[in-house]
Design a protein around this motif. Sequence first.
Motif, mmCIF file in Angstrom:
data_model
loop_
_atom_site.group_PDB
_atom_site.id
_atom_site.type_symbol
_atom_site.label_atom_id
_atom_site.label_comp_id
_atom_site.label_asym_id
_atom_site.label_seq_id
_atom_site.Cartn_x
_atom_site.Cartn_y
_atom_site.Cartn_z
ATOM 1 N N CYS A 109 0.909 -1.385 -0.096
ATOM 2 C CA CYS A 109 0.189 -0.009 0.021
ATOM 3 C C CYS A 109 0.962 1.221 -0.032
ATOM 4 O O CYS A 109 0.338 2.456 -0.093
ATOM 5 C CB CYS A 109 -0.953 0.139 1.246
ATOM 6 N N THR A 110 2.195 0.964 0.234
ATOM 7 C CA THR A 110 2.996 2.326 0.495
ATOM 8 C C THR A 110 3.893 2.359 -0.886
ATOM 9 O O THR A 110 5.056 2.996 -0.880
ATOM 10 C CB THR A 110 3.904 2.482 1.670
ATOM 11 N N PRO A 112 6.113 3.798 -3.741
ATOM 12 C CA PRO A 112 6.101 5.113 -3.858
ATOM 13 C C PRO A 112 5.060 5.729 -4.982
ATOM 14 O O PRO A 112 4.870 7.037 -4.913
ATOM 15 C CB PRO A 112 7.480 5.182 -4.629
ATOM 16 N N PHE A 113 4.592 5.116 -5.865
ATOM 17 C CA PHE A 113 3.638 5.536 -6.728
ATOM 18 C C PHE A 113 2.470 6.211 -6.324
ATOM 19 O O PHE A 113 1.906 6.972 -6.622
ATOM 20 C CB PHE A 113 3.253 4.318 -7.783
ATOM 21 N N ILE A 114 2.048 5.312 -4.976
ATOM 22 C CA ILE A 114 0.623 5.580 -4.578
ATOM 23 C C ILE A 114 0.704 6.069 -3.190
ATOM 24 O O ILE A 114 -0.198 6.403 -2.787
ATOM 25 C CB ILE A 114 -0.177 4.627 -4.900
ATOM 26 N N ALA A 115 1.633 6.129 -2.572
ATOM 27 C CA ALA A 115 2.052 6.486 -1.128
ATOM 28 C C ALA A 115 1.092 7.792 -0.695
ATOM 29 O O ALA A 115 0.758 7.969 0.240
ATOM 30 C CB ALA A 115 3.427 6.500 -0.748
ATOM 31 N N ASP A 116 1.057 8.770 -1.758
ATOM 32 C CA ASP A 116 0.387 10.132 -1.370
ATOM 33 C C ASP A 116 -1.115 10.064 -1.829
ATOM 34 O O ASP A 116 -1.554 11.309 -1.668
ATOM 35 C CB ASP A 116 1.110 11.328 -2.163
ATOM 36 N N LYS A 117 -1.445 9.125 -2.188
ATOM 37 C CA LYS A 117 -2.942 9.151 -2.611
ATOM 38 C C LYS A 117 -3.850 8.572 -1.639
ATOM 39 O O LYS A 117 -4.874 8.212 -1.823
ATOM 40 C CB LYS A 117 -3.094 8.167 -3.854
ATOM 41 N N LEU A 118 -3.315 8.099 -0.550
ATOM 42 C CA LEU A 118 -3.950 7.347 0.466
ATOM 43 C C LEU A 118 -3.282 7.436 1.944
ATOM 44 O O LEU A 118 -2.305 7.938 2.053
ATOM 45 C CB LEU A 118 -3.950 5.599 0.195
ATOM 46 N N ILE A 120 -3.238 4.937 5.519
ATOM 47 C CA ILE A 120 -3.669 3.639 6.037
ATOM 48 C C ILE A 120 -4.409 4.061 7.555
ATOM 49 O O ILE A 120 -3.837 4.658 8.491
ATOM 50 C CB ILE A 120 -2.576 2.693 6.410
ATOM 51 N N LYS A 121 -5.754 3.624 7.486
ATOM 52 C CA LYS A 121 -6.463 4.129 8.878
ATOM 53 C C LYS A 121 -6.356 2.982 9.852
ATOM 54 O O LYS A 121 -6.358 3.386 10.990
ATOM 55 C CB LYS A 121 -7.948 4.255 8.227
ATOM 56 N N ALA A 122 -6.532 1.788 9.676
ATOM 57 C CA ALA A 122 -6.122 0.672 10.677
ATOM 58 C C ALA A 122 -6.218 -0.622 9.978
ATOM 59 O O ALA A 122 -6.600 -0.874 8.875
ATOM 60 C CB ALA A 122 -7.877 0.577 11.436
#
Length: 308
Positions: A109-110, A112-118, A120-122
């Motif tokens: 989920c992290t 580098p392509f997508i790290a700033d689009k999400l 992680i809440k829990a």
Amino acid sequence: MNHHRADIYILNGFLGSGKSTMLRHLLQKEKEAGRNVAVLMNELGEKSIDSSVVPSDTTLKELLNGCICCTIKGQLSQQLDDLFNQHTLDAVYIEATGAAHPVEVIEACTHPFIADKLRIKAVTTLVDTKQWIEKKGSIKVKKLMKEQVKYADIVVLNKIDKVSRSEQETANQTIKEINPKAKVLLTTYAHIDLTILFSQKNHSSFLSQTENNTHAEKDLHLHSLTFPLPKQVSRLKFSQWIKEMEANVFRMKGFVRFTSGPEIFLFNYSYGGLTFEKYHQERDVSLVLVIIGEDLDEKKIKKGLQLL
């Protein structure tokens, strides 16, 4: 730069612990709240069984025939990227195969392509209480179940109607010993008060991104932090700095430019191994560093980066 980020909820737990039942409740609640959500499911078999719980009007992507942690980690990042490009999402639920390790799911989920689009809440781990107490399964299975509990923000002790009161207390106690930070909920039929899940972390979309990150990470057991790497750095210094990072860093990766030339490198660090590979640009990438670990010292890391 404060743009829309999707909330990511990771549902973990060994096979048969009640993840699909819980997902059904969650999706029902999201629908009532009018939020736009998607589901990512990952199962080991050829055919997905669980996807039948997902309503037909919910965006669903399935990753079959492999476990997030090994064969399809890259695919999971890619699927998330596709989801964000095609839809404006409030939340994504990732139901990982019972054999997945939480660190690996978070790593996917992290990217580098997508790290700033999400954000992680829990990480929620469901446990079949009877199975936990009876300690059935191979050494490998028991170890994985322990790891799934160790890295959770919320642990749901499910199917408590199948065990006695004193066994419930024993299970609760052993979970607390493995993970004193987690909220432990005792349930039947994976029914939890979902506000507990939704109120996890920040819900502070009005804050700037840097504040957002620190707020979001405060009560997450496993941190993931993202830092920009705009300037070119010495490859030697950078490698040394990574190797000197404290032991509670599990993974690091990102895109970087070195003082030796204009090429962009994709780097990966895990369990003491560090690799660099030249990135052949199919698309524009942000020069960023993503770190995953426990109780990370953000200020110290920032300072270390500035000194490079």
